[in-house]
Design a protein around this motif. Structure first.
Motif, mmCIF file in Angstrom:
data_model
loop_
_atom_site.group_PDB
_atom_site.id
_atom_site.type_symbol
_atom_site.label_atom_id
_atom_site.label_comp_id
_atom_site.label_asym_id
_atom_site.label_seq_id
_atom_site.Cartn_x
_atom_site.Cartn_y
_atom_site.Cartn_z
ATOM 1 N N MET A 160 0.833 -1.099 -0.086
ATOM 2 C CA MET A 160 -0.107 -0.062 0.001
ATOM 3 C C MET A 160 0.816 1.132 -0.010
ATOM 4 O O MET A 160 1.929 1.399 0.820
ATOM 5 N N PHE A 161 0.615 2.255 -0.885
ATOM 6 C CA PHE A 161 1.318 3.417 -0.922
ATOM 7 C C PHE A 161 0.557 4.543 -0.437
ATOM 8 O O PHE A 161 -0.371 4.745 -0.794
ATOM 9 N N PHE A 162 1.209 5.255 0.630
ATOM 10 C CA PHE A 162 0.648 6.586 1.208
ATOM 11 C C PHE A 162 1.710 7.644 0.799
ATOM 12 O O PHE A 162 2.758 7.391 1.070
ATOM 13 N N ARG A 163 1.024 8.772 0.455
ATOM 14 C CA ARG A 163 1.852 9.926 0.235
ATOM 15 C C ARG A 163 1.645 10.922 1.413
ATOM 16 O O ARG A 163 0.519 11.175 1.991
ATOM 17 N N PHE A 164 2.848 11.446 1.911
ATOM 18 C CA PHE A 164 2.667 12.132 3.057
ATOM 19 C C PHE A 164 3.623 13.648 2.752
ATOM 20 O O PHE A 164 4.163 13.558 1.817
ATOM 21 N N VAL A 165 2.902 14.637 3.468
ATOM 22 C CA VAL A 165 3.544 15.801 3.378
ATOM 23 C C VAL A 165 4.435 16.072 4.794
ATOM 24 O O VAL A 165 5.454 16.602 4.746
ATOM 25 N N ASP A 166 3.532 16.015 5.771
ATOM 26 C CA ASP A 166 4.158 15.956 7.284
ATOM 27 C C ASP A 166 4.905 14.962 7.610
ATOM 28 O O ASP A 166 4.010 13.901 7.371
ATOM 29 N N ASP A 167 5.926 14.949 8.387
ATOM 30 C CA ASP A 167 6.605 13.766 8.758
ATOM 31 C C ASP A 167 5.897 12.737 9.341
ATOM 32 O O ASP A 167 5.041 13.352 10.541
ATOM 33 N N PRO A 168 5.846 11.465 9.070
ATOM 34 C CA PRO A 168 5.162 10.653 10.001
ATOM 35 C C PRO A 168 5.854 10.412 11.415
ATOM 36 O O PRO A 168 6.899 11.112 11.592
ATOM 37 N N GLU A 169 5.169 9.495 12.270
ATOM 38 C CA GLU A 169 5.650 9.533 13.720
ATOM 39 C C GLU A 169 5.589 7.820 13.763
ATOM 40 O O GLU A 169 4.916 7.209 13.572
ATOM 41 N N PHE A 170 6.437 7.428 14.730
ATOM 42 C CA PHE A 170 6.690 6.044 15.206
ATOM 43 C C PHE A 170 6.822 6.061 16.774
ATOM 44 O O PHE A 170 7.741 6.544 17.189
ATOM 45 N N ASP A 171 6.017 4.934 17.185
ATOM 46 C CA ASP A 171 6.240 4.779 18.838
ATOM 47 C C ASP A 171 6.815 3.467 18.953
ATOM 48 O O ASP A 171 6.678 3.094 20.380
ATOM 49 N N GLY A 172 7.241 2.785 17.952
ATOM 50 C CA GLY A 172 7.506 1.441 18.296
ATOM 51 C C GLY A 172 6.821 0.497 17.994
ATOM 52 O O GLY A 172 7.146 -0.806 17.669
ATOM 53 N N LYS A 173 5.300 0.897 17.657
ATOM 54 C CA LYS A 173 4.395 -0.213 17.445
ATOM 55 C C LYS A 173 3.549 0.291 16.147
ATOM 56 O O LYS A 173 3.674 -0.443 15.080
ATOM 57 N N ASP A 174 3.065 1.601 16.091
ATOM 58 C CA ASP A 174 2.496 2.110 15.081
ATOM 59 C C ASP A 174 3.126 3.303 14.343
ATOM 60 O O ASP A 174 3.761 4.224 15.151
ATOM 61 N N VAL A 175 3.135 3.324 13.216
ATOM 62 C CA VAL A 175 3.481 4.529 12.447
ATOM 63 C C VAL A 175 2.066 5.415 12.303
ATOM 64 O O VAL A 175 1.089 4.878 11.603
ATOM 65 N N ARG A 176 2.054 6.651 12.594
ATOM 66 C CA ARG A 176 1.145 7.173 12.486
ATOM 67 C C ARG A 176 1.595 8.434 11.237
ATOM 68 O O ARG A 176 2.681 9.181 11.330
ATOM 69 N N VAL A 177 0.492 8.551 10.292
ATOM 70 C CA VAL A 177 0.782 9.464 9.260
ATOM 71 C C VAL A 177 -0.552 10.122 8.706
ATOM 72 O O VAL A 177 -1.648 9.301 8.799
ATOM 73 N N LYS A 178 -0.520 11.118 8.170
ATOM 74 C CA LYS A 178 -1.663 11.615 7.665
ATOM 75 C C LYS A 178 -1.325 11.670 5.987
ATOM 76 O O LYS A 178 -0.563 12.098 5.243
ATOM 77 N N ASP A 179 -2.319 10.775 5.695
ATOM 78 C CA ASP A 179 -2.393 10.261 4.133
ATOM 79 C C ASP A 179 -2.841 11.587 3.173
ATOM 80 O O ASP A 179 -3.881 12.029 3.401
ATOM 81 N N VAL A 180 -2.122 11.987 2.337
ATOM 82 C CA VAL A 180 -2.675 13.019 1.676
ATOM 83 C C VAL A 180 -3.941 12.854 0.953
ATOM 84 O O VAL A 180 -4.757 13.531 0.877
ATOM 85 N N PHE A 181 -3.969 11.765 0.062
ATOM 86 C CA PHE A 181 -5.184 11.346 -0.561
ATOM 87 C C PHE A 181 -6.403 11.138 0.028
ATOM 88 O O PHE A 181 -7.396 12.000 -0.392
ATOM 89 N N SER A 182 -6.593 10.416 1.150
ATOM 90 C CA SER A 182 -7.653 10.529 1.712
ATOM 91 C C SER A 182 -7.933 11.499 2.925
ATOM 92 O O SER A 182 -9.037 11.666 3.475
ATOM 93 N N GLY A 183 -6.937 12.307 3.116
ATOM 94 C CA GLY A 183 -6.924 13.167 4.279
ATOM 95 C C GLY A 183 -7.038 12.620 5.696
ATOM 96 O O GLY A 183 -7.285 13.309 6.568
ATOM 97 N N MET A 184 -6.838 11.113 5.672
ATOM 98 C CA MET A 184 -6.985 10.470 6.946
ATOM 99 C C MET A 184 -5.658 10.470 7.829
ATOM 100 O O MET A 184 -4.611 10.251 7.189
ATOM 101 N N GLU A 185 -5.819 10.500 9.130
ATOM 102 C CA GLU A 185 -4.797 10.110 10.086
ATOM 103 C C GLU A 185 -4.923 8.613 9.965
ATOM 104 O O GLU A 185 -5.752 8.028 10.629
ATOM 105 N N LEU A 186 -3.666 8.029 9.682
ATOM 106 C CA LEU A 186 -3.592 6.540 9.771
ATOM 107 C C LEU A 186 -2.526 6.305 10.907
ATOM 108 O O LEU A 186 -1.771 6.754 11.163
ATOM 109 N N ALA A 187 -3.147 5.061 11.400
ATOM 110 C CA ALA A 187 -2.060 4.327 12.508
ATOM 111 C C ALA A 187 -1.733 3.025 11.935
ATOM 112 O O ALA A 187 -2.521 2.183 11.559
ATOM 113 N N LEU A 188 -0.671 2.919 11.250
ATOM 114 C CA LEU A 188 -0.144 1.491 10.729
ATOM 115 C C LEU A 188 0.636 0.587 11.422
ATOM 116 O O LEU A 188 1.785 0.999 11.821
#
Lengths: 725, 137, 328
Positions: free
Chosen positions: A526-554
């Motif tokens: 799965m490809f997600f485009r970001f503008v603002d840097d993602p974050e990682f807490d050791g378990k989940d990567v949090r990122v705002k996906d530009v296309f859906s505009g959704m905050e994702l926890a991967l």
């Protein structure tokens, strides 16, 4: 990238114009391109990620229907002008040529290289070489590097080599100066701003100018013939071309003078493009006045020009390659194939460089270890002298005659070389972000290669983050290699793992890379485009996906960071200290010219291979290494070269042997010698580089730099301040 | 016509001249009040040239070269710096504001910086007025 | 036979204009006046000398002559030691400029000027400093650049007449010489500092601290052969207890030049000449006293250079006398 350039140019020509650039991915991966893109944004060019579905006419206006792929909205955009950027296609009759030459084409219809990674310039039939857009879309810099590389390949088959020797006329310029001034339009580059006809006419009123003319492209072959004709016809004995920079075009016109029977140093350039029309685009009248002043200054200087001939210097017929990665190995093997003595110096215990650490290579999945084995085998069979655990400690001398000290087993050995190829490679950024080194499950893309070498990953959730340490404020450049590499990795990992891939722009421009991108998607990445840097807490990567505009926890078991390619600072610093090689802004070694001299350094006789000059993919590295080898071979094929005549000489009557000159000379080119009744300073012209420090230091006008005499510079100053008539 | 300053810029062949070329390539705009004289190295700029330029009426003189440590000739820019320091004192004694003389380091890659440096220097000299205006008898 | 083209002939520019030739000329031909005029003609035809120090000194004179700038060369001056309305003025000239331009050579001409102020203070004179004075024009005159000289001269005549001073004192013999011989109708009395002090000694009032040294005295060409001042400086030196004054082989009217004049054509011959002169000085004494700021600058230059390692000390006449003369 070309569209960004055109947009910015349009903006400069028409201040109030509104420009929108529709794009899918910004692929500004060339050296300095990212910075240019950033500037375009600052200058107000609007970038919209979107697909245009139709263009229609409404009330004399054009309306484009655009799907903004970031907002997901369908929008109508009104515009006065639509500029289309079509893709580069294979040449029309490439198929016929392929048949004639018995060469294979790839699925896109371009010529197919024999092996994408290691033989990017070799066609599918031995002895036929490929370069430039023949194998796929490319920009100028890469095409030029490849062209030199292809020449290197061809030369290894050519046994008898001869150089047409060009005799440089020693004379010319005697008697009253008869100056010809040729003012270049450079298409619209100069003429779009400067009234070139006016400048040409003005020049005819200047001291000893007997011919003034404006021409569309002064550097075009036919125009050069015309200049040569005019020199002969009007008995010109000095020539000025008012056009671009002597740095890029000086040699070309100097050759024209040689062909016309004039000494090339009776030529002068007035830089009315780079220093005038391009930088004063909005002030045409002032730019025209300034161009006249520049021409006036050149005329004043040229009136005092003299014919100059450099001394001849011998050439040591051997080359040194510094760095034993794939670039160094390729350059060394190419030179060896041409019968040139080569020494390859590698600071590590074994040659191979980065290749030793890689698993499967993009795009075709060739095993890196196999490739390395093949190269090492070739190296073994060759006459290349390989020194490992060896370091270059000092470099002295000049083109054709370098003396290099290499430390080996604690001992420094000095050896002579005619040319040096710098294949020092690069470093990878050590991430400080995303908990790298803090969480065990965060690794770099290079470390992933190591893991994959051990065995395939299974049943894991793997997330890739691109542009780590690149395309940011600290380091704006694109690292070129990583989109392609990471996608190639993602495609492999996706076989047995869940893959999420976070990117800013997908820059899969290399051969076969776009196809891998598709493959990775097909395998479920799965490809997600970001503008603002993602974050990682050791378990989940949090990122705002530009296309859906959704905050994702991967959910992520393994986070792979694509680390930027950075200059190899330690080695670079050492080279700067030893050889004074200039660096570009990001700290890589600087090319003679980004486009026209991508494999040459600014120092004569020193060439650049691979990532030393900036990030490159493997095939690009190989191509540039072959290119550097070709340039070095061309130099080493000569028995002697002419040293630049721009050197110091001593007017001995004026010398009071105070030795200030020899103290200030950075190259120890000046000696104080005994003569009858006193002493005098003497210059070794082969060692002199013409910097002129001695001239300024000399209190008594005894030191003179040919071509940059005090009188010439003073005449320029005086001419600058003369009122425009 | 309003007065506009005339400014002489010495550029070294390796860094600042190429930097000026780079400014052109990237189309960085700057005021047309400057004329570039190319020398091989900033260390080639004879103090006599600078005085000559002021004598001939230049409103400002800018010496440019490679960044410290980057000089193509190792130490030419150090020499240039020493001379500019001396010249600043000297022209001040002669009654010419020392701000009319500048020294800047510009690398071959710094097109943007070249344009900025020129823009700033032109505006500084414009602020000082004509050479024989502010400080005239 | 082709006519000799004097425009670029180095003999025109190599002449030191030291006037030594006229010592010997039986016909008393004004050879150096001739040289000066030929230089003017040569210049009109595009000739020029071999400028030293990148033509800085000449360009400075031209900048000053342009009259466009308010000079700012007195930053070092202690205003409590000078007056603003006295009748005796001290000429500053180019000393501050030369010091700045030739710092590396070791020029310390302002020190001589400061010593002159001290010296004048000690004999009860607070000298005027003419802030508006411009370059005396000596060098421009002697390199045949008459137009610049005329501009400087006119400006100085104006400054002098407006100042209301009656006497102008010099440390540098060149300004003195050029004003005496080439500034018309001067109603200001001109004097070298050594003349002023010599007169003071003659009045019987001078006492000196001792200065232990074997000294030889260098006659500057302008002060000696041009202005005939040989005795006064020597007489004062002889008054200083501890000084043993000895002569070099060639002295007084036969004295040799310091090697360069008017900041032009310093060359192989200049160096050889200077080395010979140093040799003479070393043979005679340990200390050489000069009496012109430029002479000492030139000698310092030789000493800094390779080619002369022997021990010798240079000191300017004004400096040594101001150090030893006791104040009133």
């Amino acid at each position: 990238m070309n569209s960004i350039k055109e947009a910015l140019l349009a903006k400069e020509h028409l201040k109030d114009v509104e420009i929108t650039l529709l794009y899918m991915d910004i692929r500004s991966f060339g050296k300095g391109f990212e910075e240019y893109y950033n500037r375009a944004k600052e200058e107000g060019i609007k970038f919209v990620r979107g697909k245009a579905s139709e263009v229609r006419k409404e009330n004399d206006n054009l309306v484009i229907r655009v799907e903004n792929t970031e907002s997901g909205q369908i929008e109508d955009m009104e515009t006065d002008l639509v500029v289309l950027t079509p893709p580069l296609l294979p040449a029309q009759n490439i198929g016929d040529l392929a048949k004639i030459l018995d060469l294979k084409l790839d699925e896109n219809g371009f010529f197919k290289p024999d092996q994408v990674n290691v033989l990017p310039l070799q066609g599918t039939k031995e002895g036929i070489f490929l370069c430039g857009v023949a194998t796929g879309p490319k920009d100028i810099a890469d095409s030029v590097a490849e062209a030199s590389g292809a020449a290197s390949g061809a030369l290894s088959y050519v046994k008898e080599k001869s150089h047409p020797s060009v005799e440089i006329p020693e004379k010319g310029g005697e008697g009253e100066p008869m100056i010809g001034v040729f003012v270049c339009h450079c298409g619209n580059n100069i003429a779009g701003v400067v009234d070139v006809a006016d400048v040409a006419e003005y020049s005819e009123g200047l001291e000893n100018v007997v011919h003034g003319e404006d021409m569309l492209f002064a550097c075009a072959d036919s125009t050069i013939d015309q200049i040569i004709e005019t020199i002969k016809e009007k008995n010109l004995n000095r020539v000025i071309v008012a056009a671009c920079s002597p740095q890029t075009h000086g040699d070309l016109f100097m050759d024209a003078l040689i062909k016309a029977g004039l000494n090339p140093y009776l030529f002068e350039m007035a830089n009315i493009r780079n220093h005038c029309s391009w930088v004063h685009a909005n002030e045409p009248e002032k730019a025209t006045e300034k161009s006249k002043t520049l021409v006036r200054m050149s005329v004043a200087r040229t009136n005092l020009s003299e014919p100059l001939i450099g001394e001849k210097s011998s050439v040591t017929k051997s080359a040194l390659v510094i760095g034993g990665g794939i670039a160094g190995i390729t350059a060394a093997l190419d030179l060896d194939a041409q019968g040139i003595d080569v020494t390859l110096v590698e600071k590590e215990k074994e040659v191979g460089g980065r290749l030793r650490e890689l698993h499967l290579l993009s795009p075709e999945g060739v095993e890196a270890s196999k490739l390395l084995k093949q190269k090492l085998g070739e190296l073994k069979k060759s006459n290349v002298k390989v020194l490992t655990s060896a370091q270059v400690e000092d470099v002295k001398g000049y083109v054709g005659n370098f003396t290099v000290g290499t430390s080996l087993n604690g001992e420094v050995v000095h050896e002579e070389f005619g040319a040096i190829i710098l294949a020092i490679g690069s470093d990878l950024y050590q991430p400080k972000e995303f908990g790298y080194r803090e969480y065990e499950n965060v690794i770099t893309n290079l470390e992933l290669e190591e893991q994959m070498n051990k065995g395939a990953l299974e049943n894991k959730k793997v997330t890739f983050i691109q542009c780590v340490g690149a395309r940011n404020d600290e380091y704006p450049g694109c690292s070129r290699y990583c989109c392609e590499t990471a996608i190639h990795q993602a495609a492999q990992v996706a076989e047995k793992c869940k893959v999420n891939f976070l990117y800013r722009d997908v820059r899969t421009f290399g051969k076969g890379a776009e196809e891998n991108y598709k493959k990775a998607s097909e395998k479920g990445a799965m490809f997600f485009r970001f503008v603002d840097d993602p974050e990682f807490d050791g378990k989940d990567v949090r990122v705002k996906d530009v296309f859906s505009g959704m905050e994702l926890a991967l959910p992520t078991d393994l986070l792979v960071l694509s680390a930027a390619m950075r200059p190899n600072v330690e080695t670079v610093d050492k080279l700067v200290e030893m050889m004074k090689v200039p660096l570009s802004e990001e700290g890589f070694l600087m090319e003679r010219h980004v486009k026209l001299g991508p494999v040459e350094s600014t120092i004569a006789g020193v060439f650049l291979a691979g990532c030393a000059a900036g990030p490159k993919r493997i095939d690009e590295t190989v191509a540039s290494a072959s290119g550097a080898a070709a340039k070095a071979a061309a130099l080493l094929s000569k028995d002697e070269i002419l040293v630049s005549p721009i050197v110091a000489f001593v007017k001995e009557d004026n010398c009071r042997w105070c030795a200030r000159c020899s103290e200030v000379c950075p190259y120890s080119a000046i000696e104080i010698v005994e003569v009858e009744g006193g002493k005098v300073a003497r210059v070794n012209s082969a060692m002199c580089t013409g910097c002129g420090a001695c001239v300024v230091e000399c209190p008594t006008s005894a030191m003179i730099i040919r071509g940059f005499k005090d009188e010439q510079i003073e005449a320029e100053i005086d001419a600058m301040m003369e009122e425009v008539a | 016509m309003t007065w506009e300053p005339s400014i002489l810029v010495f550029c070294c062949n390796w860094c600042s001249y190429t930097g000026a070329d780079a400014a052109g390539i990237s189309r960085y705009q700057y005021p047309p009040n400057v004329q570039i004289v190319r020398v091989m190295c900033s260390g080639r700029v004879d103090p006599g040239f600078v005085l000559r330029a002021f004598h001939k009426g230049a409103d400002g003189v800018l010496v440019t070269g490679c960044h410290p440590g980057d000089c193509h000739y190792q130490t030419g820019n150090v020499q240039a710096e020493k001379r500019v320091e001396m010249l600043k004192v000297l022209i001040d004694q002669l009654g010419i504001q020392s701000d009319r003389l500048g020294l800047e380091w510009i690398s071959a890659a710094e097109g943007q910086r070249f344009a900025n440096v020129i823009t700033d220097f032109v505006s500084k000299v414009r602020g000082l007025g004509p050479l024989n205006g502010g400080e005239g008898l | 036979m082709a006519k000799r083209d004097l425009t670029d002939d180095e003999l025109v520019w190599n002449c030191l204009t030291c006037k030594l030739c006229q010592n010997y000329c039986p016909e008393d031909v004004d050879f150096i006046g001739f040289i000066k005029d030929v230089r003017g003609i040569s210049r009109d035809n595009g000739g020029k000398p071999e400028y030293t120090h990148g033509e800085m000194m000449q360009t400075m004179a031209r900048i000053v002559a342009s009259g466009k700038f308010r000079q700012n060369k007195l930053g070092w001056l202690d205003k409590s030691k000078v007056s603003t309305d006295g009748e005796v003025a001290l000429w500053i000239g180019c000393a501050p400029y030369v010091d700045t331009a030739l710092k590396e050579v070791g020029s310390d001409q302002v020190q001589i000027t400061q010593s002159a102020i001290e010296l004048l203070n000690k004999i009860g004179i607070k000298p005027r400093i003419l802030e508006e004075e411009v370059c005396c024009g000596h060098d421009m005159l002697w390199i045949g650049e008459e137009e610049t000289f005329e501009e400087l001269k006119d400006k100085n005549l104006e400054v002098l007449s407006e100042s209301g001073i009656s006497k102008l004192v010099f440390t540098c013999p060149e300004g003195y010489e050029v004003m005496k011989h080439y500034y018309p109708n001067m109603d200001v009395e001109l004097a070298h500092i050594s003349e002023v002090i010599s007169d003071y000694v003659d009045e019987g009032k001078a006492t000196f601290d001792p200065y232990e040294a074997k000294i030889t005295y260098q006659d500057p060409c302008r002060l000696g052969r041009f202005l005939g001042i040989y005795d006064q400086p020597r007489k004062v030196l002889e008054q200083i207890p501890g000084i043993e004054l000895v002569e070099m082989e060639r002295n007084r009217s036969r004295s040799r030049c310091c090697g360069v004049s008017a900041w032009i054509n310093c060359n192989q011959n200049s160096k050889k000449m200077q080395l010979q002169r140093m040799e003479e000085a070393v043979n005679a004494a340990h200390t050489l006293v000069t009496n012109g700021p430029k002479c000492i600058t030139h000698f310092n230059c030789v000493k800094n250079e390779n080619g002369f390692e022997k021990e010798i000390e240079f000191i300017d006449w004004t400096v040594i006398v101001s150090q030893t003369l006791r104040g009133v």
